[in-house]
Enzyme design. Structure first.
Site, PDB file in Angstrom:
ATOM      1  N   TYR A 158       0.867  -1.188   0.000  1.00  0.00           N
ATOM      2  CA  TYR A 158       0.000   0.000   0.000  1.00  0.00           C
ATOM      3  C   TYR A 158       0.898   1.230   0.000  1.00  0.00           C
ATOM      4  O   TYR A 158       1.480   1.579   1.025  1.00  0.00           O
ATOM      5  CB  TYR A 158      -0.923  -0.044   1.223  1.00  0.00           C
ATOM      6  CG  TYR A 158      -1.856   1.148   1.402  1.00  0.00           C
ATOM      7  CD1 TYR A 158      -2.039   2.115   0.422  1.00  0.00           C
ATOM      8  CD2 TYR A 158      -2.590   1.288   2.573  1.00  0.00           C
ATOM      9  CE1 TYR A 158      -2.900   3.183   0.598  1.00  0.00           C
ATOM     10  CE2 TYR A 158      -3.467   2.347   2.770  1.00  0.00           C
ATOM     11  CZ  TYR A 158      -3.612   3.294   1.778  1.00  0.00           C
ATOM     12  OH  TYR A 158      -4.468   4.350   1.972  1.00  0.00           O
ATOM     13  N   LYS A 177      -0.992  -1.244  -4.350  1.00  0.00           N
ATOM     14  CA  LYS A 177      -2.055  -0.239  -4.406  1.00  0.00           C
ATOM     15  C   LYS A 177      -1.338   1.085  -4.545  1.00  0.00           C
ATOM     16  O   LYS A 177      -0.650   1.538  -3.628  1.00  0.00           O
ATOM     17  CB  LYS A 177      -2.892  -0.271  -3.124  1.00  0.00           C
ATOM     18  CG  LYS A 177      -3.868   0.873  -3.022  1.00  0.00           C
ATOM     19  CD  LYS A 177      -4.845   0.616  -1.907  1.00  0.00           C
ATOM     20  CE  LYS A 177      -5.069   1.817  -1.020  1.00  0.00           C
ATOM     21  NZ  LYS A 177      -5.305   3.064  -1.714  1.00  0.00           N
TER      22      LYS A 177
HETATM   23  C1  HMN Z   1      -7.840   3.361   1.887  1.00  0.00           C
HETATM   24  O1  HMN Z   1      -6.773   2.916   2.284  1.00  0.00           O
HETATM   25  O2  HMN Z   1      -8.811   3.457   2.603  1.00  0.00           O
HETATM   26  C2  HMN Z   1      -8.027   3.873   0.479  1.00  0.00           C
HETATM   27  O3  HMN Z   1      -7.671   2.950  -0.434  1.00  0.00           O
HETATM   28  C3  HMN Z   1      -7.427   5.156   0.277  1.00  0.00           C
HETATM   29  C4  HMN Z   1      -7.845   5.735  -1.070  1.00  0.00           C
HETATM   30  O4  HMN Z   1      -6.733   5.752  -1.905  1.00  0.00           O
HETATM   31  C5  HMN Z   1      -8.404   7.100  -0.852  1.00  0.00           C
HETATM   32  N1  HMN Z   1      -7.377   7.930  -0.269  1.00  0.00           N
HETATM   33  C6  HMN Z   1      -7.570   8.556   0.894  1.00  0.00           C
HETATM   34  O5  HMN Z   1      -8.643   8.606   1.446  1.00  0.00           O
HETATM   35  C7  HMN Z   1      -6.397   9.234   1.476  1.00  0.00           C
HETATM   36  C8  HMN Z   1      -8.988   7.702  -2.122  1.00  0.00           C
HETATM   37  O6  HMN Z   1     -10.085   6.909  -2.452  1.00  0.00           O
HETATM   38  C9  HMN Z   1      -9.410   9.156  -1.903  1.00  0.00           C
HETATM   39  O7  HMN Z   1     -10.193   9.285  -0.746  1.00  0.00           O
HETATM   40  C10 HMN Z   1     -10.200   9.689  -3.081  1.00  0.00           C
HETATM   41  O8  HMN Z   1      -9.492   9.504  -4.259  1.00  0.00           O
HETATM   42  C11 HMN Z   1     -10.542  11.175  -2.879  1.00  0.00           C
HETATM   43  O9  HMN Z   1      -9.377  11.975  -2.929  1.00  0.00           O
END
Ligand code: HMN
Length: 288
Positions: free
Chosen positions: A133, A161
């Site tokens: 990740y 990821k």
């Molecule tokens: C997780 O670990 O919960 C997610 O996979 C993280 C995901 O990459 C999200 N990143 C964060 O929340 C920091 C994205 O879905 C993000 O929320 C979205 O692209 C909006 O910026």
């Protein structure tokens, strides 16, 4: 293990305890309504870094119990406490999670030798497949193509990821590792990542926008870029509005509008104002 994976939210009550029924409803919403391919459990979106080991275990149990084998399940077990990471890795492997994932170790500015040792320690102790990740904006850990390559050289490190806006590195990774799984992590950039032939995506906004995410991903695979861009634009209108209103809080309020008891965020995350709750309702009505 390919496709659209929701970075699962967890429902907490106002005191910060797990709301089991609410969590089950979030799982059901993702499987039954959004029809996603899998769930990424206890990631950033699950507020994983704000909860105890026992709470993490309980969430892993509830999600597996509710989802069964209906969708693929990836357990984020990464922790600065490597003993906790191993303990959780063994725990979810017993529960029959399909893969584990671990955030790169952060805060102490570890060098690559230390990061590599972290992943090797976990995979040597836990008999499950590992997805790295990588989220440099939150961890400060930027790995090069060669460094990813050193990790991916292990058979049981099956993918990454990739949550970064670096499309050059993403393309190089895809090209260098055609047999590894590469998931994009920024929902607002799903289309350009899909054009680069990622295997899937893991995202927070899929909790409320899973169907559009699938359309973008599948249209891009079919080369229908104009159609996919149209849906990415609508998606980005939604994501901009969510980000302006408070990311996780707004997604929870949107779910509540649809009858899913998504609860509250854990402190130190704050509760949003009544005005913002009303805005989230409007977004749910318009986009869900
Ligand atoms: C997780 O670990 O919960 C997610 O996979 C993280 C995901 O990459 C999200 N990143 C964060 O929340 C920091 C994205 O879905 C993000 O929320 C979205 O692209 C909006 O910026």
């Amino acid at each position: 293990m390919k496709g659209i994976f929701t970075a699962l939210m967890c429902s907490f009550d106002e005191q910060g305890n797990i709301n089991e029924q609410g969590l089950r409803e979030i799982v059901r919403h993702n499987i039954d309504q959004s029809k996603v391919d899998g769930l990424y459990v206890n990631g950033s979106t699950g507020e994983n870094f704000l909860i105890t080991t026992e709470m993490k275990k309980r969430i892993f149990e509830i999600v597996k119990d509710e989802a069964g084998d209906q969708v693929k399940l990836i357990a984020q077990i990464g922790s600065l406490n490597i003993d906790e990471a191993v303990e959780l890795g063994k725990f979810v492997t017993e529960l029959k999670y399909d893969a584990i994932s671990a955030v790169t170790p952060f805060y102490y500015k570890f060098d690559f030798e230390e990061i590599k040792d972290y992943y090797e320690t976990i995979i040597n102790e836990v008999n499950n497949d590992m997805i790295i990740y990588s989220i440099p904006a939150l961890t400060g850990v930027n790995m090069s193509l060669d460094q990813f390559g050193e990790l991916l050289a292990h058979d049981r490190i099956i993918g990454v990821k990739f949550t970064a806006p670096d499309f050059y590195l993403l393309e190089r990774l895809r090209h260098a590792f055609p047999d590894k799984l590469i998931y994009s992590g920024f929902d607002e950039m799903l289309l350009p990542a899909s054009v680069l032939n990622i295997d899937g995506a893991i995202g927070s906004t899929f909790n409320v926008n899973g169907k559009r995410a699938r359309e973008i991903f599948e249209l891009a695979q079919q080369g229908k870029i104009t159609e996919a861009l149209e849906i990415q634009r609508t998606t980005n209108d939604l994501i901009s509005a969510i980000l302006a209103n408070g990311l996780y809080q707004t997604i929870k309020e949107m779910l509540k509008t649809k009858g899913v008891d998504a609860g509250y965020c854990r402190k130190p995350m704050k509760q949003i104002s009544a005005e913002k709750v009303a805005r989230a309702k409007e977004l749910a009505e318009k986009y869900m």
